[in-house]
Write a protein that holds these residues in place. Sequence first.
Motif, PDB file in Angstrom:
ATOM      1  N   MET A   1       0.823  -1.181   0.000  1.00 56.86           N
ATOM      2  CA  MET A   1       0.000   0.000   0.000  1.00 56.86           C
ATOM      3  C   MET A   1       0.867   1.245   0.000  1.00 56.86           C
ATOM      4  SD  MET A   1      -3.236  -0.229   2.418  1.00 56.86           S
ATOM      5  CE  MET A   1      -4.327   1.007   2.052  1.00 56.86           C
ATOM      6  N   VAL A   2       0.399   2.218  -0.729  1.00 57.36           N
ATOM      7  CA  VAL A   2       1.141   3.462  -0.805  1.00 57.36           C
ATOM      8  C   VAL A   2       0.779   4.283   0.423  1.00 57.36           C
ATOM      9  CG1 VAL A   2       1.497   5.562  -2.148  1.00 57.36           C
ATOM     10  CG2 VAL A   2       1.154   3.380  -3.292  1.00 57.36           C
ATOM     11  N   SER A   3       1.737   4.837   0.981  1.00 59.04           N
ATOM     12  CA  SER A   3       1.499   5.627   2.171  1.00 59.04           C
ATOM     13  C   SER A   3       0.819   6.930   1.791  1.00 59.04           C
ATOM     14  CB  SER A   3       2.845   5.911   2.863  1.00 59.04           C
ATOM     15  OG  SER A   3       2.640   6.819   3.905  1.00 59.04           O
ATOM     16  N   GLN A   4      -0.257   7.236   2.475  1.00 62.32           N
ATOM     17  CA  GLN A   4      -0.983   8.464   2.191  1.00 62.32           C
ATOM     18  C   GLN A   4      -0.792   9.467   3.319  1.00 62.32           C
ATOM     19  OE1 GLN A   4      -5.025   7.763   1.104  1.00 62.32           O
ATOM     20  NE2 GLN A   4      -4.480   6.703  -0.773  1.00 62.32           N
ATOM     21  N   ASP A   5       0.279   9.361   3.980  1.00 63.90           N
ATOM     22  CA  ASP A   5       0.567  10.318   5.028  1.00 63.90           C
ATOM     23  C   ASP A   5       1.043  11.603   4.388  1.00 63.90           C
ATOM     24  OD1 ASP A   5      -0.102   8.902   7.228  1.00 63.90           O
ATOM     25  OD2 ASP A   5       1.886   8.021   7.522  1.00 63.90           O
ATOM     26  N   LYS A   6       0.206  12.564   4.398  1.00 68.27           N
ATOM     27  CA  LYS A   6       0.575  13.857   3.852  1.00 68.27           C
ATOM     28  C   LYS A   6       0.639  14.822   5.015  1.00 68.27           C
ATOM     29  CE  LYS A   6      -1.397  13.379  -0.716  1.00 68.27           C
ATOM     30  NZ  LYS A   6      -2.248  13.945  -1.723  1.00 68.27           N
ATOM     31  N   GLY A   7       1.550  15.646   4.901  1.00 71.77           N
ATOM     32  CA  GLY A   7       1.713  16.626   5.953  1.00 71.77           C
ATOM     33  C   GLY A   7       0.771  17.797   5.731  1.00 71.77           C
ATOM     34  N   PHE A   8       0.752  18.673   6.704  1.00 71.67           N
ATOM     35  CA  PHE A   8      -0.125  19.849   6.643  1.00 71.67           C
ATOM     36  C   PHE A   8       0.247  20.742   5.472  1.00 71.67           C
ATOM     37  CE2 PHE A   8      -1.281  24.169   8.066  1.00 71.67           C
ATOM     38  CZ  PHE A   8      -2.648  23.987   8.117  1.00 71.67           C
ATOM     39  N   SER A   9       1.537  20.905   5.271  1.00 75.66           N
ATOM     40  CA  SER A   9       2.001  21.771   4.186  1.00 75.66           C
ATOM     41  C   SER A   9       1.633  21.184   2.823  1.00 75.66           C
ATOM     42  CB  SER A   9       3.504  21.993   4.278  1.00 75.66           C
ATOM     43  OG  SER A   9       4.178  20.760   4.138  1.00 75.66           O
ATOM     44  N   ASP A  10       1.654  19.840   2.701  1.00 78.54           N
ATOM     45  CA  ASP A  10       1.240  19.211   1.443  1.00 78.54           C
ATOM     46  C   ASP A  10      -0.229  19.482   1.169  1.00 78.54           C
ATOM     47  OD1 ASP A  10       3.721  18.180   0.932  1.00 78.54           O
ATOM     48  OD2 ASP A  10       3.290  16.221   1.852  1.00 78.54           O
ATOM     49  N   ARG A  11      -1.030  19.377   2.190  1.00 78.95           N
ATOM     50  CA  ARG A  11      -2.457  19.642   2.017  1.00 78.95           C
ATOM     51  C   ARG A  11      -2.705  21.098   1.666  1.00 78.95           C
ATOM     52  NH1 ARG A  11      -4.448  16.426   7.177  1.00 78.95           N
ATOM     53  NH2 ARG A  11      -3.241  18.120   8.006  1.00 78.95           N
ATOM     54  N   LEU A  12      -1.969  22.007   2.303  1.00 81.19           N
ATOM     55  CA  LEU A  12      -2.114  23.425   1.988  1.00 81.19           C
ATOM     56  C   LEU A  12      -1.725  23.708   0.541  1.00 81.19           C
ATOM     57  CD1 LEU A  12      -0.811  25.437   5.088  1.00 81.19           C
ATOM     58  CD2 LEU A  12      -3.109  25.362   4.162  1.00 81.19           C
ATOM     59  N   THR A  14      -1.730  21.618  -1.955  1.00 81.42           N
ATOM     60  CA  THR A  14      -2.734  20.993  -2.837  1.00 81.42           C
ATOM     61  C   THR A  14      -3.966  21.881  -2.926  1.00 81.42           C
ATOM     62  OG1 THR A  14      -1.960  18.800  -2.169  1.00 81.42           O
ATOM     63  CG2 THR A  14      -4.091  18.916  -3.229  1.00 81.42           C
ATOM     64  N   ALA A  15      -4.423  22.411  -1.819  1.00 85.16           N
ATOM     65  CA  ALA A  15      -5.583  23.302  -1.807  1.00 85.16           C
ATOM     66  C   ALA A  15      -5.264  24.573  -2.583  1.00 85.16           C
ATOM     67  CB  ALA A  15      -5.992  23.625  -0.382  1.00 85.16           C
ATOM     68  N   GLN A  16      -4.044  25.102  -2.411  1.00 87.18           N
ATOM     69  CA  GLN A  16      -3.624  26.307  -3.125  1.00 87.18           C
ATOM     70  C   GLN A  16      -3.616  26.049  -4.627  1.00 87.18           C
ATOM     71  OE1 GLN A  16      -2.796  29.195  -1.550  1.00 87.18           O
ATOM     72  NE2 GLN A  16      -2.284  30.298  -3.429  1.00 87.18           N
ATOM     73  N   ASN A  17      -3.094  24.908  -5.025  1.00 86.04           N
ATOM     74  CA  ASN A  17      -3.051  24.549  -6.459  1.00 86.04           C
ATOM     75  C   ASN A  17      -4.468  24.394  -7.018  1.00 86.04           C
ATOM     76  OD1 ASN A  17      -0.289  24.627  -6.486  1.00 86.04           O
ATOM     77  ND2 ASN A  17      -0.059  22.425  -6.129  1.00 86.04           N
ATOM     78  N   ALA A  18      -5.360  23.827  -6.240  1.00 86.30           N
ATOM     79  CA  ALA A  18      -6.753  23.646  -6.690  1.00 86.30           C
ATOM     80  C   ALA A  18      -7.402  25.011  -6.882  1.00 86.30           C
ATOM     81  CB  ALA A  18      -7.534  22.810  -5.689  1.00 86.30           C
ATOM     82  N   ARG A  19      -7.169  25.941  -5.948  1.00 89.32           N
ATOM     83  CA  ARG A  19      -7.726  27.295  -6.086  1.00 89.32           C
ATOM     84  C   ARG A  19      -7.177  27.987  -7.326  1.00 89.32           C
ATOM     85  NH1 ARG A  19      -5.936  28.681  -1.046  1.00 89.32           N
ATOM     86  NH2 ARG A  19      -7.007  27.325   0.349  1.00 89.32           N
ATOM     87  N   LYS A  20      -5.886  27.826  -7.567  1.00 85.38           N
ATOM     88  CA  LYS A  20      -5.264  28.433  -8.741  1.00 85.38           C
ATOM     89  C   LYS A  20      -5.874  27.856 -10.026  1.00 85.38           C
ATOM     90  CE  LYS A  20      -0.719  29.602  -6.879  1.00 85.38           C
ATOM     91  NZ  LYS A  20       0.701  29.292  -6.917  1.00 85.38           N
ATOM     92  N   ALA A  21      -6.076  26.548 -10.049  1.00 86.70           N
ATOM     93  CA  ALA A  21      -6.634  25.894 -11.235  1.00 86.70           C
ATOM     94  C   ALA A  21      -8.054  26.400 -11.488  1.00 86.70           C
ATOM     95  CB  ALA A  21      -6.639  24.379 -11.055  1.00 86.70           C
ATOM     96  N   MET A  22      -8.843  26.548 -10.429  1.00 92.82           N
ATOM     97  CA  MET A  22     -10.211  27.071 -10.580  1.00 92.82           C
ATOM     98  C   MET A  22     -10.176  28.497 -11.089  1.00 92.82           C
ATOM     99  SD  MET A  22     -12.594  25.387  -7.552  1.00 92.82           S
ATOM    100  CE  MET A  22     -12.581  26.847  -6.641  1.00 92.82           C
TER     101      MET A  22
END
Length: 124
Positions: A1-12, A14-22
């Motif tokens: 199984m691939v580890s899905q441990d993402k840190g807080f900064s990774d989530r931030l 990712t959210a920033q990239n999603a906002r930029k894409a929108m």
Amino acid sequence: MVSQDKGFSDRLSTAQNARKAMLERVRAKPGADDPAVAERKAARQAVSTAREAQLAERESAKIVEQARAAAEREAQQAAEQEQRLAQEASEVVERAERAERQIALKAEQKAARDARYAARKARK
């Protein structure tokens, strides 16, 4: 199984990239003053106008057909009424002729009876 441990900064990020894409998708949409948008709007308006014209034409054709059918029904009813009146008139004439023949027959029978009576009186 691939580890899905993402840190807080990774989530931030990712959210920033999603906002930029929108935001990019919104910016990529053509504005109201874009010629392509105006052309599509004009095409939709033309289709709508043509559709309304067809509906109006169909409605007027329906009204004309209803008027024609009503006039045809009225003409047929008038013809039937005229035929009934002619038939009633011919029946009245026929009854009158029958009554005249009956009266003539009775007068003829009375004349024949009177002649027989007179002949009998003359013999005595």
